[in-house]
Design a protein around this motif. Structure first.
Motif, short mmCIF file in Angstrom:
data_model
loop_
_atom_site.label_atom_id
_atom_site.label_comp_id
_atom_site.label_asym_id
_atom_site.label_seq_id
_atom_site.Cartn_x
_atom_site.Cartn_y
_atom_site.Cartn_z
N ALA A 151 0.82 -1.22 0.00
CA ALA A 151 0.00 0.00 0.00
C ALA A 151 0.85 1.27 0.00
O ALA A 151 0.32 2.38 -0.02
N GLY A 152 2.19 1.12 0.06
CA GLY A 152 3.04 2.31 -0.07
C GLY A 152 3.90 2.64 1.14
O GLY A 152 4.60 3.65 1.12
N ALA A 153 3.87 1.82 2.20
CA ALA A 153 4.75 2.10 3.35
C ALA A 153 6.20 1.88 2.93
O ALA A 153 6.53 0.85 2.33
N GLU A 154 7.09 2.84 3.24
CA GLU A 154 8.50 2.69 2.87
C GLU A 154 9.26 1.88 3.91
O GLU A 154 10.38 1.43 3.65
N ALA A 155 8.69 1.77 5.11
CA ALA A 155 9.33 0.97 6.16
C ALA A 155 8.25 0.52 7.14
O ALA A 155 7.17 1.11 7.19
N VAL A 156 8.56 -0.53 7.88
CA VAL A 156 7.68 -0.93 8.99
C VAL A 156 8.45 -0.73 10.30
O VAL A 156 9.65 -0.99 10.36
N THR A 157 7.76 -0.22 11.29
CA THR A 157 8.36 -0.05 12.61
C THR A 157 7.82 -1.16 13.50
O THR A 157 6.61 -1.28 13.70
N LEU A 158 8.76 -1.99 14.01
CA LEU A 158 8.39 -3.18 14.77
C LEU A 158 9.11 -3.14 16.11
O LEU A 158 10.33 -3.20 16.14
N VAL A 159 8.44 -2.99 17.21
CA VAL A 159 7.05 -3.22 17.49
C VAL A 159 6.50 -2.16 18.45
O VAL A 159 7.25 -1.51 19.16
N ASN A 160 5.18 -2.08 18.48
CA ASN A 160 4.50 -1.28 19.50
C ASN A 160 4.45 -2.12 20.79
O ASN A 160 5.02 -3.20 20.86
N THR A 161 3.75 -1.63 21.78
CA THR A 161 3.73 -2.31 23.09
C THR A 161 2.96 -3.64 23.02
O THR A 161 2.15 -3.87 22.12
N VAL A 162 3.23 -4.49 24.00
CA VAL A 162 2.61 -5.82 24.09
C VAL A 162 1.40 -5.71 25.03
O VAL A 162 1.54 -5.22 26.17
N GLN A 163 0.23 -6.14 24.58
CA GLN A 163 -0.98 -6.01 25.41
C GLN A 163 -0.77 -6.71 26.75
O GLN A 163 -0.32 -7.86 26.81
N ALA A 164 -1.12 -6.00 27.82
CA ALA A 164 -0.81 -6.51 29.16
C ALA A 164 -1.78 -5.95 30.19
O ALA A 164 -2.55 -5.02 29.90
N ARG A 165 -1.74 -6.52 31.36
CA ARG A 165 -2.57 -6.05 32.48
C ARG A 165 -1.80 -6.33 33.76
O ARG A 165 -1.18 -7.38 33.90
#
Ligand code: FMN
Length: 288
Positions: free
Chosen positions: A171-185
């Motif tokens: 779709a046109g992303a020039e890069a991927v940023t890996l990763v956002n936070t891990v779902q937690a509680r």
């Protein structure tokens, strides 16, 4: 695109302007990535919003921010005057909101070198957009109106990371940023520690998850550009992400314990590069 070096701040952990400027020269970093902004002002979640856990923290800040236009008139100007290379970060609840934010960013000066699209926040159905390959692609396509490179920030909370990385790249992303936070509680005694209940886990404890995500995507899609983020506290973790396949790294939660952490990681990495006979850090990867 090429940055002066492969070390950046991680969105949401370095403020909206020159907050870190009191501790080091922000122009020394590859880029300063600012907290995700929406095309409107947003109050975020009620306090408490942060809870420390061994090796990291759980947060539910909830994307508090003044909105893109206020940032263009304030924090962005501060950063440019400080000589920073700036990456804006955008969030929205719908494809239309991302498009509107991206249109506002189209007017930003050339020092805003890229826009990171945060796909890892809840949409109207409280689903993480980055778990939906089709919607992620539509958001990335709509965000192209910002008129500069678009990076897709993805979620580690899915078993379809490779498929989603492929979809946003198409779709046109020039890069991927890996990763956002891990779902937690996390609980404080028997009650939730955060007013929101659940949140996102970050810090050193999630580093192996980030390494796995970077490795899996790099192995499946060798031509993709990857920005690795998650638990980088020093040069060793940064080098590990580069070795796993990242072209650049971001430093997040480590900055809460040591505001100079991004600069320290850069200096560590420069030493590491010398030891490995890499004459210039800028020779690492496409983004570096
Ligand atoms: C307090 C806090 C706020 C964050 N806010 C954002 C945000 O606004 N946008 C975003 O894309 N990521 C946000 N993140 C995620 C970080 O950018 C990063 O992906 C994650 O924390 C993992 O890196 P780390 O372990 O180095 O912190 C936030 C993280 C923290 C701890």
């Amino acid at each position: 695109m090429r940055l002066a070096n492969p070390v950046m701040t991680a969105s949401g952990t370095a403020g909206l302007g020159t907050e870190l400027g009191a501790y080091f020269d922000v122009s020394s970093l590859g880029a300063v990535v600012v907290k995700s902004l929406a095309p409107f002002e947003w109050p975020g979640n009620p306090a408490p919003r942060l809870a420390p856990v061994p090796g990291g923290m759980v947060n539910a800040v909830g994307l508090q921010g003044p909105g893109v236009e206020a940032w263009l008139r304030g924090g962005m100007i501060e950063l440019i005057e400080a000589g920073a290379t700036v990456v804006a970060s955008l969030w929205g609840r719908t494809i239309e909101e991302y498009r509107r934010g991206a249109e506002m960013l189209a007017g930003a000066p050339a020092e805003v070198v890229a826009v990171e699209i945060n796909l890892s926040c809840p949409n109207l159905d409280k689903q993480i957009i980055a778990h939906d390959a089709q919607m992620s692609a539509e958001v990335i396509a709509a965000s192209q109106v910002c008129g500069r490179p678009v990076w897709a920030k993805l979620s580690p909370n899915t078993d379809r990371l490779v498929e989603i990385a492929r979809s946003v790249t198409a779709a046109g992303a020039e890069a991927v940023t890996l990763v956002n936070t891990v779902q937690a509680r996390t609980l404080d005694g028997v009650a939730p520690a955060l007013a929101n209940g659940s949140g996102g886990l970050s810090g050193r404890c999630i580093h192996p998850i980030a390494v796995r995500a970077v490795h899996d995507v790099a192995a499946a899609i060798p031509e993709i550009s990857i920005i690795g983020v998650g638990g980088v506290t020093g040069g060793a973790e940064a080098a590990e992400l580069l070795a796993a396949g990242a072209d650049a790294v971001q430093v997040g939660t480590a900055t809460f314990a040591d505001p100079r952490a991004p600069l320290r990681v850069l200096r560590d990495l420069e030493r590491w590069a010398r030891q490995h006979h890499i004459p210039r850090l800028a020779d690492i990867g496409l983004l570096g």
